[in-house]
Design a protein around this motif. Structure first.
Motif, PDB file in Angstrom:
ATOM      1  N   PRO A  70      34.817 -44.228  56.444  1.00  0.00           N
ATOM      2  CA  PRO A  70      35.978 -43.889  55.617  1.00  0.00           C
ATOM      3  C   PRO A  70      36.840 -45.140  55.213  1.00  0.00           C
ATOM      4  CG  PRO A  70      36.044 -42.483  57.477  1.00  0.00           C
ATOM      5  CD  PRO A  70      34.828 -43.369  57.486  1.00  0.00           C
ATOM      6  N   PRO A  71      36.828 -45.615  54.076  1.00  0.00           N
ATOM      7  CA  PRO A  71      37.440 -46.682  53.817  1.00  0.00           C
ATOM      8  C   PRO A  71      38.858 -46.740  53.944  1.00  0.00           C
ATOM      9  CG  PRO A  71      36.715 -46.065  51.636  1.00  0.00           C
ATOM     10  CD  PRO A  71      36.053 -45.045  53.055  1.00  0.00           C
ATOM     11  N   ILE A  72      39.511 -45.849  53.459  1.00  0.00           N
ATOM     12  CA  ILE A  72      40.864 -45.428  53.334  1.00  0.00           C
ATOM     13  C   ILE A  72      41.383 -45.172  54.812  1.00  0.00           C
ATOM     14  CG2 ILE A  72      43.027 -44.259  52.316  1.00  0.00           C
ATOM     15  CD1 ILE A  72      40.877 -45.782  50.331  1.00  0.00           C
ATOM     16  N   THR A  73      40.891 -44.481  55.466  1.00  0.00           N
ATOM     17  CA  THR A  73      41.296 -44.088  56.756  1.00  0.00           C
ATOM     18  C   THR A  73      41.316 -45.565  57.560  1.00  0.00           C
ATOM     19  OG1 THR A  73      40.425 -41.747  56.753  1.00  0.00           O
ATOM     20  CG2 THR A  73      40.728 -42.825  58.924  1.00  0.00           C
ATOM     21  N   LEU A  74      40.102 -46.196  57.632  1.00  0.00           N
ATOM     22  CA  LEU A  74      39.973 -47.665  58.104  1.00  0.00           C
ATOM     23  C   LEU A  74      41.360 -48.369  57.712  1.00  0.00           C
ATOM     24  CD1 LEU A  74      38.726 -49.410  60.011  1.00  0.00           C
ATOM     25  CD2 LEU A  74      37.164 -50.093  58.189  1.00  0.00           C
ATOM     26  N   SER A  75      41.530 -48.542  56.491  1.00  0.00           N
ATOM     27  CA  SER A  75      42.310 -49.550  55.978  1.00  0.00           C
ATOM     28  C   SER A  75      43.771 -49.092  56.097  1.00  0.00           C
ATOM     29  CB  SER A  75      42.410 -49.638  54.361  1.00  0.00           C
ATOM     30  OG  SER A  75      42.442 -48.568  53.688  1.00  0.00           O
TER      31      SER A  75
END
Length: 127
Positions: A70-75
């Motif tokens: 999940p790119p948004i959670t990670l970022s």
């Protein structure tokens, strides 16, 4: 009758929440039970609300449905670690984002609340 004159006033000391660690663990949902229930029952709404409180676009977390990581959670987690000076690694952030998404968002919400509390002045009595 003799009067005592105060020579030194008690000095307040500051209790700050600045630390290089998360203020709560990844699974410390007992601290904010209502938020954890909200995240469990309506996770997309909770993630969007948390992103907005962090200063990001309201609908940004909805992009997490694309891809395995999940790119948004990670970022957001990496960004929060950098903003507040929290120690950690991108590897741990990636693992948490992949396997503990709702817990990560709850932890980030708790962290924002802990870091945005006003500084508390506590009086210390000198004896």
């Amino acid at each position: 009758m003799t009067a005592k004159m105060v020579v030194q006033q008690p000095r307040p000391f500051v209790v700050a929440t600045d630390s290089n660690q998360w203020s709560s663990g990844i699974c410390d949902c007992g601290k904010e039970l209502l938020e954890c229930c909200f995240a469990f029952w309506c996770f997309p709404c909770f993630a969007c609300k948390t992103a907005r409180e962090y200063g990001e676009c309201l609908c940004l977390p909805l992009l997490d449905s694309f891809g395995f990581i999940p790119p948004i959670t990670l970022s957001m987690r990496v960004s929060m670690r950098q903003r507040y000076g929290i120690m950690g690694t991108i590897f741990n952030d990636c693992l948490y984002a992949c396997f503990c998404g709702p817990c990560v968002w709850c932890q980030m919400s708790r962290e924002m609340k802990a870091r945005l509390q006003p500084i508390t002045l506590v009086n210390a009595r000198a004896k």
